[in-house]
Design a protein around this motif. Structure first.
Motif, PDB file in Angstrom:
ATOM      1  N   VAL A 193     -35.262  81.538  47.012  1.00  0.00           N
ATOM      2  CA  VAL A 193     -35.398  83.172  47.631  1.00  0.00           C
ATOM      3  C   VAL A 193     -36.461  83.272  48.785  1.00  0.00           C
ATOM      4  O   VAL A 193     -36.179  84.262  49.445  1.00  0.00           O
ATOM      5  CB  VAL A 193     -35.895  84.075  46.176  1.00  0.00           C
ATOM      6  N   ARG A 194     -37.631  82.202  48.298  1.00  0.00           N
ATOM      7  CA  ARG A 194     -38.176  82.595  49.606  1.00  0.00           C
ATOM      8  C   ARG A 194     -37.750  81.846  50.733  1.00  0.00           C
ATOM      9  O   ARG A 194     -38.452  82.564  51.464  1.00  0.00           O
ATOM     10  CB  ARG A 194     -39.597  81.170  49.085  1.00  0.00           C
ATOM     11  N   ASP A 195     -37.089  80.909  50.971  1.00  0.00           N
ATOM     12  CA  ASP A 195     -36.459  80.236  52.150  1.00  0.00           C
ATOM     13  C   ASP A 195     -35.903  81.031  52.654  1.00  0.00           C
ATOM     14  O   ASP A 195     -35.826  81.511  53.821  1.00  0.00           O
ATOM     15  CB  ASP A 195     -35.887  79.220  52.544  1.00  0.00           C
ATOM     16  N   ALA A 196     -34.843  82.093  51.593  1.00  0.00           N
ATOM     17  CA  ALA A 196     -33.896  83.208  52.486  1.00  0.00           C
ATOM     18  C   ALA A 196     -35.007  84.567  52.997  1.00  0.00           C
ATOM     19  O   ALA A 196     -34.448  84.988  54.670  1.00  0.00           O
ATOM     20  CB  ALA A 196     -32.854  84.203  51.100  1.00  0.00           C
ATOM     21  N   PHE A 197     -35.982  84.548  52.400  1.00  0.00           N
ATOM     22  CA  PHE A 197     -37.176  85.657  52.948  1.00  0.00           C
ATOM     23  C   PHE A 197     -37.815  85.390  53.702  1.00  0.00           C
ATOM     24  O   PHE A 197     -37.858  86.126  55.477  1.00  0.00           O
ATOM     25  CB  PHE A 197     -37.866  86.209  51.760  1.00  0.00           C
ATOM     26  N   LYS A 198     -38.461  83.996  53.968  1.00  0.00           N
ATOM     27  CA  LYS A 198     -38.345  83.816  55.507  1.00  0.00           C
ATOM     28  C   LYS A 198     -37.611  83.907  56.498  1.00  0.00           C
ATOM     29  O   LYS A 198     -38.354  84.020  57.304  1.00  0.00           O
ATOM     30  CB  LYS A 198     -38.836  82.347  55.111  1.00  0.00           C
ATOM     31  N   ALA A 199     -36.513  83.255  56.478  1.00  0.00           N
ATOM     32  CA  ALA A 199     -35.230  83.547  57.249  1.00  0.00           C
ATOM     33  C   ALA A 199     -35.125  84.676  58.183  1.00  0.00           C
ATOM     34  O   ALA A 199     -34.855  84.804  58.831  1.00  0.00           O
ATOM     35  CB  ALA A 199     -34.372  82.612  57.030  1.00  0.00           C
ATOM     36  N   ALA A 200     -35.596  86.039  56.898  1.00  0.00           N
ATOM     37  CA  ALA A 200     -35.379  86.622  57.514  1.00  0.00           C
ATOM     38  C   ALA A 200     -36.453  87.137  58.253  1.00  0.00           C
ATOM     39  O   ALA A 200     -36.119  88.391  59.354  1.00  0.00           O
ATOM     40  CB  ALA A 200     -35.055  87.864  56.781  1.00  0.00           C
ATOM     41  N   GLU A 201     -37.770  87.365  57.754  1.00  0.00           N
ATOM     42  CA  GLU A 201     -38.703  87.526  58.465  1.00  0.00           C
ATOM     43  C   GLU A 201     -38.536  86.764  59.790  1.00  0.00           C
ATOM     44  O   GLU A 201     -39.202  87.950  61.132  1.00  0.00           O
ATOM     45  CB  GLU A 201     -40.269  87.033  57.823  1.00  0.00           C
ATOM     46  N   ARG A 202     -37.947  85.745  60.182  1.00  0.00           N
ATOM     47  CA  ARG A 202     -38.188  84.788  61.087  1.00  0.00           C
ATOM     48  C   ARG A 202     -36.823  85.931  62.074  1.00  0.00           C
ATOM     49  O   ARG A 202     -36.743  86.275  63.334  1.00  0.00           O
ATOM     50  CB  ARG A 202     -37.620  84.027  61.265  1.00  0.00           C
ATOM     51  N   GLN A 203     -35.550  86.394  61.889  1.00  0.00           N
ATOM     52  CA  GLN A 203     -34.542  86.888  61.807  1.00  0.00           C
ATOM     53  C   GLN A 203     -35.138  88.943  62.732  1.00  0.00           C
ATOM     54  O   GLN A 203     -35.074  89.318  63.708  1.00  0.00           O
ATOM     55  CB  GLN A 203     -33.745  87.511  60.850  1.00  0.00           C
ATOM     56  N   LEU A 204     -36.128  89.028  61.926  1.00  0.00           N
ATOM     57  CA  LEU A 204     -36.681  90.518  61.891  1.00  0.00           C
ATOM     58  C   LEU A 204     -38.231  90.510  63.420  1.00  0.00           C
ATOM     59  O   LEU A 204     -37.427  91.097  63.709  1.00  0.00           O
ATOM     60  CB  LEU A 204     -37.269  91.274  60.466  1.00  0.00           C
ATOM     61  N   GLU A 205     -38.224  89.326  63.356  1.00  0.00           N
ATOM     62  CA  GLU A 205     -39.362  88.783  64.331  1.00  0.00           C
ATOM     63  C   GLU A 205     -37.992  89.415  65.748  1.00  0.00           C
ATOM     64  O   GLU A 205     -38.786  89.429  66.566  1.00  0.00           O
ATOM     65  CB  GLU A 205     -39.964  87.684  64.193  1.00  0.00           C
ATOM     66  N   ALA A 206     -37.510  88.027  65.025  1.00  0.00           N
ATOM     67  CA  ALA A 206     -36.363  87.795  66.816  1.00  0.00           C
ATOM     68  C   ALA A 206     -35.771  89.623  67.093  1.00  0.00           C
ATOM     69  O   ALA A 206     -36.272  89.280  68.531  1.00  0.00           O
ATOM     70  CB  ALA A 206     -35.816  86.979  65.918  1.00  0.00           C
ATOM     71  N   HIS A 207     -35.400  89.375  66.397  1.00  0.00           N
ATOM     72  CA  HIS A 207     -35.259  91.647  66.802  1.00  0.00           C
ATOM     73  C   HIS A 207     -35.756  92.060  67.518  1.00  0.00           C
ATOM     74  O   HIS A 207     -35.185  92.864  68.575  1.00  0.00           O
ATOM     75  CB  HIS A 207     -33.803  91.860  65.180  1.00  0.00           C
ATOM     76  N   LYS A 208     -37.054  92.219  66.143  1.00  0.00           N
ATOM     77  CA  LYS A 208     -37.546  93.425  67.451  1.00  0.00           C
ATOM     78  C   LYS A 208     -37.860  92.477  68.737  1.00  0.00           C
ATOM     79  O   LYS A 208     -38.160  93.501  69.362  1.00  0.00           O
ATOM     80  CB  LYS A 208     -39.188  93.341  66.284  1.00  0.00           C
ATOM     81  N   GLY A 209     -38.293  91.719  69.480  1.00  0.00           N
ATOM     82  CA  GLY A 209     -38.926  90.963  70.121  1.00  0.00           C
ATOM     83  C   GLY A 209     -37.480  90.874  70.749  1.00  0.00           C
ATOM     84  O   GLY A 209     -38.170  91.588  72.288  1.00  0.00           O
ATOM     85  N   LYS A 210     -36.203  90.987  70.423  1.00  0.00           N
ATOM     86  CA  LYS A 210     -34.975  91.301  71.955  1.00  0.00           C
ATOM     87  C   LYS A 210     -35.715  92.464  72.073  1.00  0.00           C
ATOM     88  O   LYS A 210     -35.024  93.358  72.713  1.00  0.00           O
ATOM     89  CB  LYS A 210     -33.994  91.072  70.728  1.00  0.00           C
ATOM     90  N   GLN A 211     -35.655  93.366  70.791  1.00  0.00           N
ATOM     91  CA  GLN A 211     -35.364  94.940  71.422  1.00  0.00           C
ATOM     92  C   GLN A 211     -36.888  95.389  72.696  1.00  0.00           C
ATOM     93  O   GLN A 211     -36.354  96.038  73.455  1.00  0.00           O
ATOM     94  CB  GLN A 211     -35.693  95.567  69.748  1.00  0.00           C
ATOM     95  N   ARG A 212     -38.217  94.894  72.085  1.00  0.00           N
ATOM     96  CA  ARG A 212     -39.085  94.949  73.197  1.00  0.00           C
ATOM     97  C   ARG A 212     -38.518  93.913  74.749  1.00  0.00           C
ATOM     98  O   ARG A 212     -38.949  95.404  75.335  1.00  0.00           O
ATOM     99  CB  ARG A 212     -40.321  94.199  72.805  1.00  0.00           C
ATOM    100  N   GLN A 213     -38.015  93.551  74.108  1.00  0.00           N
ATOM    101  CA  GLN A 213     -38.280  93.024  76.262  1.00  0.00           C
ATOM    102  C   GLN A 213     -37.060  93.565  76.377  1.00  0.00           C
ATOM    103  O   GLN A 213     -37.195  93.993  78.001  1.00  0.00           O
ATOM    104  CB  GLN A 213     -36.598  91.566  75.543  1.00  0.00           C
ATOM    105  N   ASP A 214     -35.077  93.927  76.099  1.00  0.00           N
ATOM    106  CA  ASP A 214     -34.720  95.402  76.288  1.00  0.00           C
ATOM    107  C   ASP A 214     -34.870  96.187  76.783  1.00  0.00           C
ATOM    108  O   ASP A 214     -34.773  97.284  77.839  1.00  0.00           O
ATOM    109  CB  ASP A 214     -33.641  95.625  74.921  1.00  0.00           C
ATOM    110  N   THR A 215     -36.715  97.214  76.197  1.00  0.00           N
ATOM    111  CA  THR A 215     -37.159  98.077  76.620  1.00  0.00           C
ATOM    112  C   THR A 215     -38.739  98.218  77.292  1.00  0.00           C
ATOM    113  O   THR A 215     -38.883  98.989  77.931  1.00  0.00           O
ATOM    114  CB  THR A 215     -37.335  99.112  75.392  1.00  0.00           C
ATOM    115  N   SER A 216     -38.847  96.529  77.581  1.00  0.00           N
ATOM    116  CA  SER A 216     -39.559  96.843  78.910  1.00  0.00           C
ATOM    117  C   SER A 216     -39.173  96.981  80.000  1.00  0.00           C
ATOM    118  O   SER A 216     -40.027  96.943  81.362  1.00  0.00           O
ATOM    119  CB  SER A 216     -40.194  95.040  78.655  1.00  0.00           C
TER     120      SER A 216
END
Length: 190
Positions: free
Chosen positions: A91-114
């Motif tokens: 469970v812990r590992d899955a949510f660490k990976a989920a956090e990384r995916q959310l961060e990557a998605h958020k960074g990609k959105q920021r990059q697109d809107t910049s």
């Protein structure tokens, strides 16, 4: 979490402790990522996997505007990294990976809107499914592209009509290309 959360156990009995642990992880993600709409978590015991020590597999699907992010943590990974992995480790590992995916998605959105308008393309609304939360737009190449109501960045999805001019960004979704960051084109004055 005031967002929808679905927790399922497959091939093992439900556990209040594990469910509470999952809720803690989801609450932590929701606090850090306001764009999180919903979350589905599946904990699955594989049939007699002696190589993995019967450590359950955990799947997390996070819904954010316009797409779902899926994460799986397979038991062999936990067995390779930890001396005595258990369900909490998965469970812990899955949510660490989920956090990384959310961060990557958020960074990609920021990059697109910049870069405003750098990758936006003109199109028009081809179809809004009555009673549904999605529609299709006609691209400048004559094809139709799916978009979700959460992809509309300005204006109201309910007010969109067939023929309305829009600008959008095309991205690869889990089922093929989709339109994201759909924004209604400014009306031309005559």
């Amino acid at each position: 979490m005031d967002r929808p959360l679905d927790i399922a156990f497959h091939n093992l009995p439900p556990s209040a402790d594990i469910e509470a642990l999952i809720r803690q992880h989801v609450d932590k993600l929701a606090a850090r990522h306001s764009e999180l709409i919903a979350c589905r978590v599946s904990v699955e015991a594989l049939h007699q996997q002696h190589q993995t020590g019967n450590v359950p597999e955990v799947h997390v699907t996070l819904s954010v505007p316009g797409r779902d992010l899926a994460v799986s943590r397979e038991p062999q990974k936990a067995k390779e990294r930890y001396a005595r992995p258990d369900i909490r480790t998965s469970v812990r590992d899955a949510f660490k990976a989920a956090e990384r995916q959310l961060e990557a998605h958020k960074g990609k959105q920021r990059q697109d809107t910049s870069k405003p308008g750098a990758s936006a393309v003109a199109g028009q609304i081809a179809l809004i499914e009555p009673g549904q939360d999605h529609g299709f737009l006609l691209t400048n190449t004559g094809t139709q592209l799916y978009f979700h109501r959460d992809s509309v960045t300005d204006g109201d999805f309910a007010s969109l009509r067939q023929g309305d001019l829009v600008h959008y960004v095309e991205e690869e979704g889990s089922a093929g290309p989709t339109a994201t960051k759909v924004r209604v084109a400014a009306a031309k004055s005559s």
